[in-house]
Design an enzyme around this catalytic site. Structure first.
Site, PDB file in Angstrom:
ATOM      1  N   TYR A   1      16.746 -78.081 -10.511  1.00 15.90           N
ATOM      2  CA  TYR A   1      16.545 -76.627 -10.611  1.00 15.90           C
ATOM      3  C   TYR A   1      15.062 -76.245 -10.604  1.00 15.90           C
ATOM      4  O   TYR A   1      14.657 -75.302 -11.273  1.00 15.90           O
ATOM      5  CB  TYR A   1      17.257 -76.066 -11.856  1.00 15.90           C
ATOM      6  CG  TYR A   1      18.723 -76.421 -11.894  1.00 15.90           C
ATOM      7  CD1 TYR A   1      19.606 -75.895 -10.960  1.00 15.90           C
ATOM      8  CD2 TYR A   1      19.222 -77.309 -12.844  1.00 15.90           C
ATOM      9  CE1 TYR A   1      20.948 -76.241 -10.972  1.00 15.90           C
ATOM     10  CE2 TYR A   1      20.568 -77.656 -12.862  1.00 15.90           C
ATOM     11  CZ  TYR A   1      21.418 -77.120 -11.924  1.00 15.90           C
ATOM     12  OH  TYR A   1      22.751 -77.462 -11.933  1.00 15.90           O
TER      13      TYR A   1
ATOM     14  N   GLY B   1      27.157 -80.340 -16.504  1.00 18.20           N
ATOM     15  CA  GLY B   1      26.685 -79.721 -17.738  1.00 18.20           C
ATOM     16  C   GLY B   1      25.890 -80.562 -18.693  1.00 18.20           C
ATOM     17  O   GLY B   1      25.220 -80.018 -19.581  1.00 18.20           O
TER      18      GLY B   1
ATOM     19  N   CYS C   1       0.516 -63.835 -10.365  1.00 16.17           N
ATOM     20  CA  CYS C   1      -0.096 -62.620 -10.907  1.00 16.17           C
ATOM     21  C   CYS C   1       0.716 -62.009 -12.038  1.00 16.17           C
ATOM     22  O   CYS C   1       1.198 -60.877 -11.935  1.00 16.17           O
ATOM     23  CB  CYS C   1      -0.315 -61.629  -9.776  1.00 16.17           C
ATOM     24  SG  CYS C   1      -1.365 -62.345  -8.520  1.00 16.17           S
TER      25      CYS C   1
HETATM   26  N1  LLP Z   1      29.450 -77.482 -11.139  1.00 21.12           N
HETATM   27  C1  LLP Z   1      29.350 -76.151 -11.102  1.00 21.12           C
HETATM   28  C2  LLP Z   1      30.483 -75.365 -10.621  1.00 21.12           C
HETATM   29  C3  LLP Z   1      28.163 -75.526 -11.495  1.00 21.12           C
HETATM   30  O1  LLP Z   1      28.078 -74.206 -11.449  1.00 21.12           O
HETATM   31  C4  LLP Z   1      27.074 -76.312 -11.943  1.00 21.12           C
HETATM   32  C5  LLP Z   1      25.825 -75.682 -12.378  1.00 21.12           C
HETATM   33  C6  LLP Z   1      27.213 -77.697 -11.957  1.00 21.12           C
HETATM   34  C7  LLP Z   1      28.420 -78.266 -11.569  1.00 21.12           C
HETATM   35  C8  LLP Z   1      26.108 -78.622 -12.378  1.00 21.12           C
HETATM   36  O2  LLP Z   1      25.743 -78.456 -13.705  1.00 21.12           O
HETATM   37  P1  LLP Z   1      24.643 -79.434 -14.389  1.00 21.12           P
HETATM   38  O3  LLP Z   1      25.242 -80.802 -14.496  1.00 21.12           O
HETATM   39  O4  LLP Z   1      23.440 -79.434 -13.515  1.00 21.12           O
HETATM   40  O5  LLP Z   1      24.393 -78.814 -15.699  1.00 21.12           O
HETATM   41  N2  LLP Z   1      19.402 -72.842 -13.010  1.00 21.12           N
HETATM   42  C9  LLP Z   1      19.833 -73.303 -14.316  1.00 21.12           C
HETATM   43  C10 LLP Z   1      21.084 -74.159 -14.228  1.00 21.12           C
HETATM   44  C11 LLP Z   1      22.259 -73.446 -13.587  1.00 21.12           C
HETATM   45  C12 LLP Z   1      23.483 -74.304 -13.519  1.00 21.12           C
HETATM   46  C13 LLP Z   1      24.485 -73.687 -12.629  1.00 21.12           C
HETATM   47  N3  LLP Z   1      25.668 -74.436 -12.409  1.00 21.12           N
HETATM   48  C14 LLP Z   1      18.698 -74.060 -14.981  1.00 21.12           C
HETATM   49  O6  LLP Z   1      17.624 -74.187 -14.385  1.00 21.12           O
HETATM   50  O7  LLP Z   1      18.819 -74.484 -16.123  1.00 21.12           O
END
Ligand code: LLP
Length: 441
Positions: free
Chosen positions: A394, A253, A366
């Site tokens: 992402y 996060g 488009c």
């Molecule tokens: N663990 C779980 C269970 C998750 O669902 C996620 C991200 C993470 C860890 C990693 O989170 P991070 O450290 O990357 O914040 N597509 C979106 C982000 C979706 C995140 C989904 N889960 C974007 O482009 O901002």
């Protein structure tokens, strides 16, 4: 307007020719050699972020496991690098797991997530192809138990809890609140029901609790509250069921900077919040310090990625604005369309020039396909190379073939060397799954 130079990070510099360099490679030469759009990953920056996580947390707590969230960026080379840095891997699909297997990632360090795991995915877990399953629902618990019992297997599991904590981030990436499809609620009693059930059911061995409260988070206070809540729950479970669960997974996060206006806390600050909070909560509830698991994705690989585009037609609409079209867009970066995400950029071949012409950067799909709503650039011409920053997480992992664009290549740069780690898709790749049935012949 944001100044992109403030965002140079990792090994990025500007060389004597006024070109952006990454990992000792001239970005203009990278674009010429590998084509555009091109994802460029700064290996040193990536490894430094992974090391930061390990050192900041492992110096403060005895038992820490950092699992890279594969959804942020997944390919076989990424698995290799994460493996070499001593990280574990969080996967959430058979596809991610298969990638890890092909890269020979150690099974003992793979966790399987997901709110709807397929039979194939659960079967892979039962066959010992992951070390732990993070169970997200009662239905999954029953399915996993039945499959495991059929094979006389015992699968280590964590229960994913929805801690009821709402974070300050885009609603699409809030995941810890009560009103969420993820996890089992504390207040509703669903989490403790799952714990009770998992202690009764065959084939599953409960080893811990899990939560993930959201993504792109800047305010760290929510982590402190989450730790307290989760340790309280661990203590409650010990009181009710007599089991001392040893693992506590807090998910990922931590946010990153996309523009120079973003000021995310460094990894060290996250450690300074989580580690003392865990020690204090353990003391308060007289609970043995659990093994802390974290699953960062974006904050490890996001800042290490840059996307290079070639500038195409320019359109100056008098009294309105100037559009700068680039040779990619929505299909290699859906984030502006999905989350109103903002970015900053540099003209890689004019990186040392003053930036004073406000333009909108548009993709070639488009529809509006705005990549950057407004940014000051030096006078731009067709053929210039535009570098958009903080595109490691992402982006490739969310890329599509919209408008039948082949997905871009990805290169790993370090010490002046550039290696392809994902090939550019070809036109035959794009149609490789199309079928014309006989009756249309
Ligand atoms: N663990 C779980 C269970 C998750 O669902 C996620 C991200 C993470 C860890 C990693 O989170 P991070 O450290 O990357 O914040 N597509 C979106 C982000 C979706 C995140 C989904 N889960 C974007 O482009 O901002």
């Amino acid at each position: 307007m944001a100044d992109a130079k403030l965002l140079l990070g990792g090994t990025q510099t500007i060389n004597e020719q006024g070109h952006l360099t990454i990992g000792g490679c001239d970005a203009v030469e990278l674009a010429a050699e590998f084509g555009t759009p091109l994802y460029v990953i700064d290996e040193q920056h990536l490894r430094d972020n992974a090391r930061q996580y390990r050192s900041c947390f492992q110096s403060r707590l005895p038992k820490v496991e950092i699992a890279f969230a594969a959804k942020a960026l997944m390919n076989t080379a990424m698995c290799r690098i994460m493996e070499q840095e001593g990280l574990s891997l969080e996967v959430c699909s058979a596809g991610e797991l298969y990638t890890a297997q092909v890269a020979e990632f150690p099974v003992g360090r793979i966790l399987l997530h997901g709110n709807f795991k397929s039979d194939l995915e659960l079967q892979m877990a039962v066959e010992g192809q992951v070390s732990r399953v993070v169970v997200d629902s009662l239905s999954e618990l029953h399915r996993l138990s039945a499959l495991a019992a059929d094979s006389s297997a015992l699968v280590d599991i964590l229960i994913r809890v929805a801690p009821g904590i709402k974070t300050h981030t885009h609603t699409y990436i809030q995941t810890g609140q009560v009103d969420s499809k993820f996890g089992l609620g504390i207040a509703s009693g669903a989490a403790t029901e799952a714990v009770k059930l998992s202690l009764e059911l065959p084939g599953v061995n409960l080893v811990g609790l899990d939560c993930h409260i959201g993504s792109q988070l800047f305010a760290l206070d929510c982590y402190g509250r989450t730790v307290d809540l989760m340790v309280e729950l661990l203590a409650q479970i010990r009181g009710e069921y007599g089991v001392t669960l040893e693992q506590l997974n807090l998910g990922g996060g931590l946010g990153i900077a996309y523009t120079s206006e973003d000021a995310p806390p460094p990894i060290e600050e996250l450690a300074k919040v989580i580690c003392p909070a865990l020690r204090e909560a353990a003391e308060q509830y007289d609970y043995p310090l659990p093994r802390l698991i974290l699953e960062p994705g974006r904050s490890i690989v996001g800042p290490a990625g840059t996307t290079l585009y070639t500038v195409g037609p320019l359109k100056e609409i008098p009294g309105v604005r100037t559009y700068v079209a680039v040779d990619g867009g929505l299909s290699d970066n859906p984030r502006p369309a999905l989350y109103d995400a903002e970015y900053t950029a540099l003209v890689a071949n004019k990186a040392d020039q003053e930036r004073y012409v406000p333009v909108r950067v548009a993709g070639r799909h488009c529809e509006a396909d705005t990549l950057i709503d407004e940014i000051g650039l030096p006078p731009v011409e067709e053929g210039d190379i535009l570098a958009i920053f903080s595109t490691g997480a992402y982006h490739y992992s969310m890329a599509s073939n919209y408008n039948r664009f082949p997905r871009p290549a990805m290169v790993l740069v370090n010490n002046g060397q550039a290696d392809i780690i994902t090939q550019r898709e070809s036109l035959p790749d794009v149609i490789s799954h199309d079928v014309i049935p006989p009756r249309l012949q």
